[in-house]
Each structure stands twice: as C-alpha cells, then as structure tokens.
Design a protein around this motif. Structure first.
Motif, mmCIF file in Angstrom:
data_model
loop_
_atom_site.group_PDB
_atom_site.id
_atom_site.type_symbol
_atom_site.label_atom_id
_atom_site.label_comp_id
_atom_site.label_asym_id
_atom_site.label_seq_id
_atom_site.Cartn_x
_atom_site.Cartn_y
_atom_site.Cartn_z
ATOM 1 N N ASP A 85 0.837 -1.203 0.000
ATOM 2 C CA ASP A 85 0.000 0.000 0.000
ATOM 3 C C ASP A 85 0.871 1.251 0.000
ATOM 4 O O ASP A 85 0.572 2.234 -0.687
ATOM 5 C CB ASP A 85 -0.929 0.018 1.214
ATOM 6 N N TRP A 86 1.977 1.233 0.750
ATOM 7 C CA TRP A 86 2.898 2.366 0.784
ATOM 8 C C TRP A 86 3.487 2.606 -0.606
ATOM 9 O O TRP A 86 3.556 3.743 -1.077
ATOM 10 C CB TRP A 86 4.013 2.101 1.811
ATOM 11 N N VAL A 87 3.898 1.537 -1.285
ATOM 12 C CA VAL A 87 4.478 1.657 -2.622
ATOM 13 C C VAL A 87 3.466 2.262 -3.588
ATOM 14 O O VAL A 87 3.795 3.154 -4.371
ATOM 15 C CB VAL A 87 4.991 0.286 -3.139
ATOM 16 N N TYR A 88 2.217 1.813 -3.535
ATOM 17 C CA TYR A 88 1.177 2.348 -4.432
ATOM 18 C C TYR A 88 0.935 3.833 -4.205
ATOM 19 O O TYR A 88 0.523 4.546 -5.113
ATOM 20 C CB TYR A 88 -0.134 1.582 -4.275
ATOM 21 N N GLY A 89 1.197 4.317 -3.011
ATOM 22 C CA GLY A 89 0.959 5.717 -2.693
ATOM 23 C C GLY A 89 2.141 6.640 -2.945
ATOM 24 O O GLY A 89 2.064 7.837 -2.652
ATOM 25 N N LEU A 90 3.232 6.141 -3.503
ATOM 26 C CA LEU A 90 4.415 6.968 -3.744
ATOM 27 C C LEU A 90 4.121 8.080 -4.746
ATOM 28 O O LEU A 90 3.331 7.908 -5.671
ATOM 29 C CB LEU A 90 5.565 6.113 -4.284
ATOM 30 N N LYS A 91 4.786 9.214 -4.558
ATOM 31 C CA LYS A 91 4.678 10.327 -5.500
ATOM 32 C C LYS A 91 5.825 10.192 -6.502
ATOM 33 O O LYS A 91 6.921 10.702 -6.283
ATOM 34 C CB LYS A 91 4.741 11.643 -4.753
ATOM 35 N N LEU A 92 5.547 9.488 -7.616
ATOM 36 C CA LEU A 92 6.559 9.217 -8.625
ATOM 37 C C LEU A 92 6.666 10.369 -9.615
ATOM 38 O O LEU A 92 5.716 11.123 -9.801
ATOM 39 C CB LEU A 92 6.212 7.930 -9.375
ATOM 40 N N ASP A 93 7.837 10.486 -10.259
ATOM 41 C CA ASP A 93 7.978 11.527 -11.283
ATOM 42 C C ASP A 93 7.122 11.178 -12.495
ATOM 43 O O ASP A 93 6.394 10.187 -12.504
ATOM 44 C CB ASP A 93 9.445 11.726 -11.649
ATOM 45 N N SER A 94 7.211 11.992 -13.543
ATOM 46 C CA SER A 94 6.306 11.848 -14.686
ATOM 47 C C SER A 94 6.436 10.527 -15.430
ATOM 48 O O SER A 94 5.487 10.073 -16.057
ATOM 49 C CB SER A 94 6.510 13.001 -15.662
ATOM 50 N N ASN A 95 7.603 9.859 -15.367
ATOM 51 C CA ASN A 95 7.716 8.570 -16.070
ATOM 52 C C ASN A 95 7.082 7.432 -15.282
ATOM 53 O O ASN A 95 6.810 6.375 -15.840
ATOM 54 C CB ASN A 95 9.164 8.248 -16.461
ATOM 55 N N GLY A 96 6.841 7.632 -13.998
ATOM 56 C CA GLY A 96 6.135 6.651 -13.178
ATOM 57 C C GLY A 96 6.867 5.343 -12.947
ATOM 58 O O GLY A 96 6.276 4.375 -12.495
#
Length: 88
Positions: free
Chosen positions: A6-17
C-alpha cells in the motif's frame, strides 16, 4: 506485506512513473521448518527484505528505501498483513 505494498502504491513518482524493487528471503533467529505430506522437510525464512528505488516527484531525485519484514510470532498473528514494518 500488504501494508508495504500500500505504501508503494501511494508513492509520488515523477512523470515517467517508473519504480524498481527487489526482494528476497533471509534466514536467522526465526527460521522454522515444515514437512508437507510425502515431501522432504523445507526451511521457512525468518523474514524478507525489500528495496524500492524511484525518482521522487517532490524532490526530482533518486529515492531508495529498504525494508525488513520479519516472520516472527507477532507478524504471523497479523492475518491482514498490515502491521508496521521495520524501515531502514
């Protein structure tokens, strides 16, 4: 490990994701064995490690996190897999 996922799914990734992770077992104080019917005895790991790497959207820098998830008695009682994990 559901809480960690769940923590991983909520990460704020850059535009390439993109995200990279790797994990594996470790053996130690909490190892147990199991013997399935008609099979040889098998060793159950004491826990697992997971490393997660990603470019953080907020800082635009590489972010690396390492986790240890034990399979001790307390962790095994957590049937939903949402207990706190040890983060390093």
């Amino acid at each position: 490990m559901v809480g960690l996922e769940d923590w991983v799914y909520g990460l704020k990734l850059d535009s390439n994701g993109k995200i990279t992770s790797f994990s594996g077992p470790f053996y130690g104080d909490f190892d147990r064995t199991i013997r399935p019917s008609g099979r040889r005895e098998a060793l159950i790991p004491a826990g697992f490690f997971k490393v997660v790497c990603f470019v953080n959207k907020e800082t635009n820098k590489l972010d690396v996190r390492a986790f240890v998830i034990y399979q001790d008695e307390a962790a095994l009682r957590d049937k939903s897999g949402r207990s706190l994990y040890n983060k390093g």
